[in-house]
Design an enzyme around this catalytic site. Structure first.
Site, mmCIF file in Angstrom:
data_model
loop_
_atom_site.group_PDB
_atom_site.id
_atom_site.type_symbol
_atom_site.label_atom_id
_atom_site.label_comp_id
_atom_site.label_asym_id
_atom_site.label_seq_id
_atom_site.Cartn_x
_atom_site.Cartn_y
_atom_site.Cartn_z
ATOM 1 N N LYS A 23 1.289 -0.969 0.039
ATOM 2 C CA LYS A 23 0.081 0.085 0.482
ATOM 3 C C LYS A 23 0.715 1.154 -0.070
ATOM 4 O O LYS A 23 0.691 2.268 -1.007
ATOM 5 C CB LYS A 23 -0.609 0.704 1.492
ATOM 6 N N ASN A 24 1.849 1.048 0.641
ATOM 7 C CA ASN A 24 2.226 2.843 1.058
ATOM 8 C C ASN A 24 3.280 3.209 0.276
ATOM 9 O O ASN A 24 4.259 4.363 -0.683
ATOM 10 C CB ASN A 24 3.312 2.420 1.899
ATOM 11 N N CYS A 118 -5.850 8.143 9.057
ATOM 12 C CA CYS A 118 -6.170 7.735 9.860
ATOM 13 C C CYS A 118 -5.514 9.236 11.022
ATOM 14 O O CYS A 118 -4.576 9.692 11.544
ATOM 15 C CB CYS A 118 -5.401 5.926 10.356
ATOM 16 N N ARG A 123 0.278 14.787 13.091
ATOM 17 C CA ARG A 123 0.844 14.401 11.490
ATOM 18 C C ARG A 123 0.913 15.515 10.930
ATOM 19 O O ARG A 123 0.368 15.704 10.142
ATOM 20 C CB ARG A 123 0.264 13.495 10.721
ATOM 21 N N ASP A 307 3.784 0.976 12.612
ATOM 22 C CA ASP A 307 2.711 -0.129 11.339
ATOM 23 C C ASP A 307 2.198 -1.159 12.409
ATOM 24 O O ASP A 307 0.764 -1.778 11.920
ATOM 25 C CB ASP A 307 2.526 0.153 9.995
ATOM 26 N N ARG A 399 -9.146 -0.373 3.780
ATOM 27 C CA ARG A 399 -7.681 1.406 3.003
ATOM 28 C C ARG A 399 -6.643 0.589 2.994
ATOM 29 O O ARG A 399 -5.789 1.081 2.450
ATOM 30 C CB ARG A 399 -7.471 2.256 4.027
HETATM 31 C C1 EPZ Z 1 4.095 7.048 6.635
HETATM 32 O O1 EPZ Z 1 3.561 7.844 7.479
HETATM 33 C C2 EPZ Z 1 3.478 5.667 5.969
HETATM 34 N N1 EPZ Z 1 1.989 5.928 5.967
HETATM 35 C C3 EPZ Z 1 2.584 5.675 7.820
HETATM 36 O O2 EPZ Z 1 2.065 4.284 7.466
HETATM 37 C C4 EPZ Z 1 3.581 5.180 8.439
HETATM 38 O O3 EPZ Z 1 2.795 4.959 10.009
HETATM 39 C C5 EPZ Z 1 5.214 6.134 9.163
HETATM 40 O O4 EPZ Z 1 4.762 6.453 7.438
HETATM 41 C C6 EPZ Z 1 5.901 5.956 9.601
HETATM 42 O O5 EPZ Z 1 6.578 4.360 8.820
HETATM 43 C C7 EPZ Z 1 2.734 6.007 4.869
HETATM 44 O O6 EPZ Z 1 3.392 5.840 3.381
HETATM 45 C C8 EPZ Z 1 1.083 6.617 3.101
HETATM 46 P P1 EPZ Z 1 5.971 10.136 9.024
HETATM 47 P P2 EPZ Z 1 4.013 9.673 7.283
HETATM 48 O O7 EPZ Z 1 5.802 11.476 7.798
HETATM 49 O O8 EPZ Z 1 4.977 9.768 5.624
HETATM 50 C C9 EPZ Z 1 6.770 13.313 11.983
HETATM 51 C C10 EPZ Z 1 -0.258 3.241 7.672
HETATM 52 O O9 EPZ Z 1 -0.007 2.299 8.965
HETATM 53 N N2 EPZ Z 1 6.123 14.621 11.510
HETATM 54 O O10 EPZ Z 1 7.675 9.197 8.588
HETATM 55 O O11 EPZ Z 1 2.566 10.334 7.609
HETATM 56 C C11 EPZ Z 1 5.369 12.561 12.242
HETATM 57 O O12 EPZ Z 1 4.082 13.818 13.416
HETATM 58 C C12 EPZ Z 1 0.348 4.180 8.120
HETATM 59 O O13 EPZ Z 1 0.244 2.147 6.523
HETATM 60 C C13 EPZ Z 1 6.832 15.550 11.876
HETATM 61 O O14 EPZ Z 1 6.811 16.506 12.467
HETATM 62 O O15 EPZ Z 1 4.687 9.799 8.748
HETATM 63 C C14 EPZ Z 1 5.436 11.437 13.009
HETATM 64 O O16 EPZ Z 1 5.817 11.969 14.655
HETATM 65 C C15 EPZ Z 1 -0.099 5.614 8.629
HETATM 66 N N3 EPZ Z 1 6.836 16.851 10.027
HETATM 67 C C16 EPZ Z 1 6.525 11.097 12.199
HETATM 68 O O17 EPZ Z 1 7.880 12.667 12.309
HETATM 69 C C17 EPZ Z 1 6.666 16.464 9.137
HETATM 70 O O18 EPZ Z 1 7.226 16.935 8.080
HETATM 71 C C18 EPZ Z 1 6.932 10.419 11.383
HETATM 72 O O19 EPZ Z 1 5.826 10.577 10.293
HETATM 73 C C19 EPZ Z 1 6.709 15.354 8.970
HETATM 74 C C20 EPZ Z 1 6.407 14.071 9.908
#
Ligand code: EPZ
Length: 421
Positions: A23-24, A118, A123, A307, A399
């Site tokens: 998915k991702n 979600c 986020r 995840d 999803r």
């Molecule tokens: C990706 O989300 C995945 N989604 C998520 O999968 C997964 O949980 C996550 O990576 C971590 O592995 C997709 O690939 C579509 P991040 P993403 O940016 O990209 C903070 C699932 O269940 N952050 O790595 O949104 C953020 O708040 C989903 O399949 C900032 O502060 O995750 C978090 O605490 C849910 N500022 C951490 O970093 C930013 O600009 C990691 O977020 C971006 C992120």
């Protein structure tokens, strides 16, 4: 009546199952087709709600999309003259934010509403926007939408992330693939789908090196040619099936996966007393039902994935002794444990930490999914429990998991769905 999934627990999962495409990865690769200057074809896409949402978005932007689920998606991006994604479409999936990077890379302008997805924490996407700005885009947040424009084109630059972000790394790769000059991303995320996106872009002629390490170098190119590309198998679906096999004291072989992506989970299952063995593209999970509690701390790849924390903590509710779960990535990703407590689990939650005292049995109850992986955790709990579990809001599970009931039924689970009115 509301839609619900019904599971009669206690049946060991046994047999063989094939994992779907990631998915991702899919949600990054599909927007990336907009960067191509010729038609391209993607294979091994999972047949899930997020993919359908992206098909609608590409079509609304003017691209021609032929999608035959489980076979291929062919995208001709050449007629796409749109650069704005509507509020409704932006809200349909979290990854709608990849349209920002892809449209900026394609035509130096993009407008996308703040994403849906979600509810597992705040986020923010500040790091994505900082990356676009480093490449010369003017980025504004207006009325719930992000508007990014680079009137003089995007110029390669150094991008330093303050936090390791999967989405930020992917978005900057998308924007930089056709920028003038070289972009270097420091403190990049290393997840398998980042490598997969880089491989897809490189298969069309992009010049990306270092994906899978924390420094990624992207030399911008002017033209991306056609390609046919199959996305990697879903790491989280693989892990969820591994956990479900252990939870039901089963014996399951999962085909079509990449065992090296699963090492953090395999190590924890082994520590619990579950038997895990693998070959090139398959993993076998066997359990005799005697599980020890373990501690989990979620981390960026190759650490234990957030995840999988939710389905794994469901499994730990019946492991012997105490397990401590520390969720370091998201502030609100333990809600599934409150639901599983209704089934008899003994859990104390303090901020981002859960302390689980293993119980002998869970008992079926009505419970509600609050997000995608919470839903997967409730399915694991339902498979383990005595009696019937009713899971409300199962659409969250759709999803990210392709035909989950069919796959689990093929392994011997007693699971069905009642449609809502
Ligand atoms: C990706 O989300 C995945 N989604 C998520 O999968 C997964 O949980 C996550 O990576 C971590 O592995 C997709 O690939 C579509 P991040 P993403 O940016 O990209 C903070 C699932 O269940 N952050 O790595 O949104 C953020 O708040 C989903 O399949 C900032 O502060 O995750 C978090 O605490 C849910 N500022 C951490 O970093 C930013 O600009 C990691 O977020 C971006 C992120």
């Amino acid at each position: 009546m509301k839609e619900r999934m019904l599971i009669t627990g206690g049946n060991p999962l046994e047999g063989e199952v094939r994992v779907s495409g990631g998915k991702n990865t899919a949600v990054a690769v599909i927007p990336a087709t907009l960067l191509c200057d010729e038609p391209c074809t993607i294979e091994n896409l999972p047949d899930i709600a997020d993919v359908y949402a992206l098909v609608d978005i590409l079509r609304a932007l003017g691209a021609e999309v032929e999608y035959v689920p489980n076979l291929f998606m062919r995208v001709d991006p050449r007629p796409a003259d749109g650069w704005q994604v509507s509020y409704r479409d932006s809200q349909r999936l979290r990854a709608s934010y990849y349209l920002l990077g892809a449209l900026l890379g394609r035509r130096c302008e993009a407008e996308v509403y703040l994403p849906g997805g979600c509810a597992i924490g705040a986020r923010p996407i500040d790091q994505h926007l900082k990356g676009f700005a480093a490449l010369g885009a003017e980025v504004e947040q207006l009325g719930g939408r992000i508007v990014a424009k680079a009137e003089n084109g995007l110029i390669g630059s150094d991008v330093f992330f303050d936090v390791v972000t999967v989405g930020g790394t992917i978005n900057v790769m998308l924007a930089a693939a056709k920028a003038q000059g070289t972009t270097i991303i420091y403190n990049a995320a290393k997840e398998p789908h980042i490598v997969d996106l880089a491989n897809f872009l490189n298969s069309m002629g992009a010049k990306i090196k270092g994906a899978g390490t924390d420094v990624i170098r992207i030399r911008g190119v002017q033209y991306l040619h056609k390609a046919t590309y199959a996305v990697i198998p879903d790491q989280i679906e693989t892990g969820t099936l591994m956990i479900a096999a252990a939870a039901t004291h089963g014996d399951v072989v999962i085909h079509g996966c990449i065992p090296t992506h699963m090492e953090a989970l395999s190590a924890k299952l082994l520590e619990m007393g579950v038997r895990v063995s693998d070959s090139d593209d398959a993993i076998r999970v066997r359990s005799n039902g005697v599980h020890r509690g373990v501690n989990i701390k979620t981390q960026v790849y190759p650490g234990f994935p957030t995840d999988l924390q939710q389905p794994m903590s469901a499994l730990l509710t019946t492991a012997k002794g105490t397990s401590i779960i520390q969720e370091t990535i998201y502030e609100s990703r333990l809600k599934h444990l409150t639901e599983i407590s209704r089934m008899g689990a003994q859990v104390r939650i303090m901020d981002r930490t859960a302390i689980i005292e293993g119980v002998t049995d869970l008992y079926g109850a009505p419970i509600t999914a609050t997000d995608l992986r919470a839903g997967a955790a409730l399915v694991v709990a339902g498979l383990m429990a005595r009696g019937v579990t009713e899971i409300y809001e199962p659409h969250y599970i759709d999803r990210g998991y392709e035909h989950i009931e069919d796959k689990l039924r093929s392994l011997g689970a007693v699971i069905s769905r009642e449609k809502g009115e």
